[in-house]
Design a protein around this motif. Structure first.
Motif: not given
Lengths: 491, 238
Positions: B167-187
């Motif tokens: 799940x940790x690996x999946x979450x890495x990808x999930x965050x990166x994909x979400x940011x790439x797709x929506x231009x989201x700022x993550x903290x």
């Protein structure tokens, strides 16, 4: 006995963030304790006289003995409602070099130090000295006193055992009520003379003092029941809740009510799926029957007016008061999440207001059959319904602003005894006392019916102004939010 | 996107966070590392207006969080399990949050569908309340709920903790994909250095309330921060 456990309990109490902030509660409880001690003391001195005057034909001691069972029965119910269960956060202890049995024994011993085990002696000591010692030898009196002492403590252990059981299955309390009512009926209609049976037994003790030792069987039995129960519950898996498929009820129909409906659905799920709010709801249903107790008519003796105020507030407003006194702490577990969401504080308050209104109005209509006893209940309850919605609920919003303690809903019911003591009844007092006071104030210029009307008008004004009131409190709550988050974190 | 000016948080005169100036730009995946008590959660709580600052302010997309609540419209967050409502099922919780974020039923279903793999068949369709979920599954519910309604800013405090390795690996990808797709700022904050070094585009090390490193991610970032946290080994005398 292990003294470290007592040290632990002491630290747990004084280091909880709640300690000290609840000064008002403690003063209130102390006052109640004093009041009851004094009443029992006065009653204790009066009993010998009452018995000789009212029952000149029977021996006053055996008369006293024969009504003791009724006292013990009432004591059992009162303890269910008021007595606090001893608790210990045993999870950290499980891995330590300490036997489970020691923890259980410790809990039981600590439970003994309770006001409800002291109170009866205020009555018993004067009775022993003034009534029993007068006519019996020293040994006989001592044996009699010892028997009663044993009976009081067996009642204590029985009460605790039942309370532990009822905490897991809350309908148990109603079964107990039904059972006691049944026993009362059996006794009252003379099918079996239970009360007289215990009376005769105690009479024998006065003749053969050695018999009193026999009573010891009762507390020992109840004590062992308790210990056996505690030992079977002291496992970690029971602390964190059973993994079972839950009955999931659908409340999606409430979405049609829009934004407010969503919060009402949340409140309904909260009530239905958590033990504590659920027992509040059940208490509301039970309190509908309260009128049978206080609205009884005795020929030639009209009931005093404050009875109608009290009855009205309790029957119609029980839900709003007992549920509302913990607003917004019911949501304390996830309060900071709510504060991060795009939600209007106004809707949050509004949905609570609507829920309470619906329940109160329903209770009003359900209470209308009491009009067969007193016709005036149609308008006294209506007046109290208005008063409750218009005045008490804003008052509850105000109290909620200063709510300090987090309610832990997430814990499973096993070993979660938060808020099962006398203190939780205390907050309700102003809700009853203020309208009674106002009533007698209004009665002076307006008369009885006028005073009810005045209370009703007062409430109606509050109801009509409720959008303003809710807006006002929404602003207050927003200002108070950091304080509330802090309070809930630290308790 | 987020500006922090002269921000100080003190408890009883003990300063736990002191950030003179910090700007987080849009689309950054802002990784925060630091030992316990460094002030990570305090910083997040200040950004979400859950605690009040002793001095200074946080401006989120031009809005002073202390003064207006409008930042809630574009911010999603998951700090800890107290953000979950224990007596709801996962679906009900998502439904509740979706309602607050103005998502329709169809949108919610479509949104949740994207996370089937992350949920690993253990979240949805279970007749189980969130309070009975394992810690890891609770975390998954909270993280996905924070992403609902495509917020522009997402705050996640230790999202990798309690998750199983896959799940940790999946979450890495999930965050990166979400940011790439929506231009989201993550903290994001975390204690596992390789996770945070992998997802972040900018890394900050907090120590005792102060920012001691602020670097864009490069090939060598992981080694740098590992070196920072490694205890100094005494030289061998013999």
């Amino acid at each position: 006995m292990n003294p470290t456990l007592f040290t632990l309990a002491w630290r747990e109490t004084i280091r909880s963030a709640y300690w000290g902030k609840s000064l008002a509660t403690n003063i209130g409880l102390g006052f109640l304790a004093l009041y009851f001690s004094a009443s029992f003391l006065v009653l204790g001195f009066a009993i010998p006289e009452i018995l000789t005057k009212d029952f000149p034909d029977t021996d006053p001691v055996s008369k006293f003995n024969s009504i003791l069972l009724a006292y013990l029965g009432i004591d059992l119910i009162v303890r269910q409602l008021m007595q606090k269960l001893p608790t210990v956060s045993f999870k950290p202890l499980l891995l330590q070099n300490i036997r489970r049995r020691t923890i259980a024994d410790y809990l039981m011993i600590r439970s003994v130090f309770n006001f409800f085990n002291v109170l009866p002696f205020f009555l018993l000591i004067p009775v022993t000295i003034k009534l029993v010692a007068e006519t019996h030898s020293g040994t006989a009196t001592a044996a009699w006193f010892l028997s009663l002492l044993i009976l009081i403590f067996s009642n204590h252990f029985l009460a605790i055992y039942l309370k532990w059981r009822f905490n897991e299955a809350e309908y148990g309390f109603f079964i107990l009520l039904a059972a006691l009512a049944g026993l009362f009926a059996v006794n009252h209609f003379g099918i079996i003379d239970l009360s007289g049976g215990l009376g005769k037994l105690l009479d024998w003790v006065l003749v053969n003092p050695a018999l009193s030792i026999g009573f010891l069987l009762l507390p020992v039995l109840f004590y062992l029941l308790n210990v056996q129960f505690l030992l079977s519950r002291m496992f970690v898996n029971l602390v964190s809740g059973k993994q079972k498929a839950e009955q999931v009820r659908d409340y999606s129909w409430l979405d049609k009510l829009g934004e407010t409906g969503r919060f009402i659905a949340l409140e309904l799920r909260l009530i239905w799926r958590n033990k504590r709010p659920r027992s509040v709801a059940m208490m509301t249903v039970l309190m509908l029957a309260y009128g049978l107790l206080i609205y009884r008519t005795e020929p030639g003796k009209p009931a005093p007016e404050f009875i109608f105020i009290l009855g009205g507030i309790i029957i119609v407003g029980m839900f709003s008061i007992s549920y509302g006194q913990f607003f917004p702490a019911w949501h304390s577990n996830y309060f900071s999440m709510l504060m991060c969401q795009r939600l209007k504080m106004k809707q949050f308050l509004q949905s609570f207001y609507m829920l309470v209104t619906v329940v109160s109005v329903a209770c009003y209509f359900l209470s209308l059959p009491y009009a067969f006893i007193h016709t005036k209940i149609i308008y006294t309850h209506l007046s109290m319904l208005f008063y409750n919605l218009g005045v008490n609920i804003p008052l509850l919003f105000f109290i909620g602003l200063y709510s300090k303690k987090r309610l832990d809903l997430n814990q499973s019911s096993v070993m979660n005894y938060q808020g099962v003591g006398a203190a939780q009844w205390l907050v309700g007092l102003p809700m009853f006392l203020i309208p009674i006071g106002l009533f007698y104030l209004f009665k002076l210029p307006f008369g009885i019916v006028g005073a009810y009307a005045a209370l009703g008008v007062l409430g109606l004004t509050g109801i009509l102004l409720h959008p303003v009131i809710i807006r006002f409190f929404a602003r207050k709550y927003l200002k108070q939010k950091h304080q509330l988050i802090k309070n809930y974190k630290n308790s | 996107m987020i500006q922090i000016q002269h921000l100080i948080k003190a408890y009883n005169k003990e300063i736990v966070l002191n950030i003179p100036e910090l700007t987080i730009r849009q689309g950054e995946i802002f990784g925060l590392v630091g030992n316990n008590g460094a002030g990570k959660t305090t910083l997040f709580n200040l950004i979400l207006d859950l605690i009040t600052a002793s001095k200074g302010e946080v401006i989120s997309k031009g809005i002073r969080v202390r003064e207006s609540e409008d930042w809630k419209d574009f911010t999603g967050a998951f700090i800890d399990e107290t953000f979950l409502i224990g007596y709801l099922t996962a679906e009900e919780y998502f439904g509740f949050i979706a309602g607050l974020r103005r998502l329709t039923k169809a949108e919610t279903t479509a949104f949740l569908e994207k996370y089937t793999d992350f949920f690993n068949g253990e979240i949805l369709g279970k007749k189980k309340f969130i309070r009975d979920f394992s810690k890891g599954n609770q975390k998954k519910v909270g993280i996905v709920a924070a992403l609902m309604g495509k917020p522009e800013i997402v705050v996640l405090d230790e999202p990798f903790a309690n998750l199983d390795p896959s799940s940790q690996y999946k979450l890495r990808k999930l965050i990166k994909d979400f940011a790439a797709e929506n231009g989201t700022t993550f903290l994001i904050s975390d204690h596992t250095l390789d996770n945070i070094a992998d997802v972040s585009t900018r890394l900050i090390i907090l120590e005792k309330g102060h920012i001691v490193r602020d670097v864009p991610k490069t090939e060598t970032t992981l080694q740098e921060i590992e070196a920072f946290f490694k205890p100094v080994v005494e030289a061998d005398v013999f």
